[in-house]
Design a protein around this motif. Structure first.
Motif, PDB file in Angstrom:
ATOM      1  N   ILE A   1     -15.655   8.096 -29.438  1.00 46.89           N
ATOM      2  CA  ILE A   1     -14.284   8.143 -29.655  1.00 46.89           C
ATOM      3  C   ILE A   1     -13.620   7.102 -30.406  1.00 46.89           C
TER       4      ILE A   1
ATOM      5  N   ASN B   1      -9.524   7.169 -29.098  1.00 46.00           N
ATOM      6  CA  ASN B   1      -9.820   7.843 -27.878  1.00 46.00           C
ATOM      7  C   ASN B   1      -9.916   9.427 -27.996  1.00 46.00           C
ATOM      8  N   GLY B   2     -10.750   9.887 -28.706  1.00 44.90           N
ATOM      9  CA  GLY B   2     -10.869  10.963 -28.969  1.00 44.90           C
ATOM     10  C   GLY B   2     -12.127  11.367 -29.699  1.00 44.90           C
ATOM     11  N   THR B   3     -12.913  12.610 -29.610  1.00 39.32           N
ATOM     12  CA  THR B   3     -13.878  12.978 -30.590  1.00 39.32           C
ATOM     13  C   THR B   3     -13.468  13.800 -31.644  1.00 39.32           C
TER      14      THR B   3
ATOM     15  N   THR C   1     -14.140  16.506 -25.225  1.00 35.79           N
ATOM     16  CA  THR C   1     -14.434  15.134 -25.275  1.00 35.79           C
ATOM     17  C   THR C   1     -16.137  14.980 -25.078  1.00 35.79           C
TER      18      THR C   1
END
Length: 356
Positions: free
Chosen positions: A323, A284-286, A87
């Motif tokens: 994100i 909510n994440g890369t 992340t």
């Protein structure tokens, strides 16, 4: 007589500019005894030369390089440590190399300086391509996405600011039930068509059809799909808000719910029959996070393909990670950017794509 004799022979204090203590030559010699200004040949440290000093620093540099290059090998079994490191992966070398460099210079260690080139080379290999501006013209469709924050104190103002970006299609996430009417009112003059499903919504200048919620295994609706009838043809647009993740002392990176939802969304997109597909949302994440592979393995990031820089979107006060994502399939990104901050804790993002 003794006092006079001492004065005549030039016994002077530190203020005498003619004496070595305060002379420019003396200052230079004193400077050369401090840290990195000392001669790099073997002196002090037991006579160690520059290639035998700083072995520990060199080892630290090698570890940083390995963690960056082999991030996919960091296990997720313990507290989802792999996903946590991915992340914030771009920051690993950025935050560790400068202090290691200062320490290497202070220790006058040639070995450490050479070792520090390893994390730099690895970082440039992974992220160097994001630095240059890759945008081009000729886009057919402009899209935007924004997590507006359920506690937004000014939903109408936020809606107007995002609508001012001129996007043809706008996706909003984290729509609080009591604020939906405010967003509808503020966006009605710009977008003729819209649909809200649960806590996500889609506004469009082009007609919407086949609108439906998407089950991402949460128990309530935080994802939807709609077909946007653009002049260049139909585009399947997905809007999603993945479950939140947290870092807890006793549990590590709690991302299991998000991972399950990402798998479900990836399955839905894989079954999509429309040629042009766009995903807008807060994942909510890369793109580096392996837990989103069900999605990222089949779609392209507009920021990575056509953006200028990393395009970090969260937190809005000091963005450290992207994100919020705009991903495409069967389309060509030609530009990608972040929009000015609103009253949300996320930055809005936008992209222009060419339908091929």
């Amino acid at each position: 007589m003794v006092q006079a004799y001492e004065t005549d022979t030039g016994s002077a204090g530190p203020e005498d500019p003619g004496q070595p203590v305060a002379g420019s030559g003396s200052r230079f010699r004193r400077l050369r005894t401090i840290g990195p200004f000392r001669p790099w040949r073997g002196d002090g440290d037991g006579g160690k030369g520059p290639w035998r000093r700083g072995i520990v620093l060199a080892g630290c540099a090698v570890v940083v390089a390995l963690l960056t290059a082999l991030h996919a090998q960091i296990p997720n079994r313990i507290g989802n440590l792999g996903s946590l490191s991915e992340t914030f992966l771009p920051w690993l070398a950025v935050l560790t190399v400068p202090p290691l460099l200062v320490a290497a210079l202070w220790r006058r260690s040639g070995t450490a300086l050479v070792a520090l080139s390893l994390p730099v080379v690895v970082w440039l290999n992974l992220f160097g391509g994001l630095i240059a501006d890759k945008s081009s013209g000729g886009g057919d469709l402009t899209v935007a996405s924004h997590n507006v924050n359920a506690g937004n104190p000014d939903p109408e103002g936020t809606a107007r600011e995002v609508a001012g970006a001129g996007a043809d299609v706008l996706a909003l996430q984290e729509l609080a039930h009591g604020q939906v009417s405010a967003y509808r009112k503020a966006l009605s003059g710009t977008y003729e068509y819209h649909s809200v499903q649960g806590t996500v919504g889609l506004w469009s200048k082009y007609p919407l059809k086949q609108v439906a919620p998407v089950d991402i295994r949460m128990g309530w609706t935080r994802a939807m799909r709609a077909t946007v009838a653009t002049p260049q043809g139909d585009v399947a647009v997905y809007v999603a808000h993945m479950p939140s993740v947290r870092v807890k002392m006793n549990a590590g990176f709690t991302a299991n719910e998000r991972d399950k939802s990402a798998d479900a969304l990836g399955e839905a997109i894989a079954m999509e029959e429309t040629a042009h597909v766009v995903l807008l949302g807060d994942l909510n994440g890369t793109m580096n996070d392996r837990a989103l592979q069900a999605i990222t393995s089949q779609m392209r990031s507009t920021q990575g393909a056509a953006g200028d820089g990393f395009g970090f979107s969260w937190p809005a006060s000091f963005p450290m990670a992207r994100i919020d994502q705009i991903l495409v399939k069967g389309a060509e990104p030609v530009d990608s950017w972040t929009l000015p901050r609103t009253d949300s804790d996320h930055l809005p993002i936008a992209a222009s794509i060419k339908l091929r």
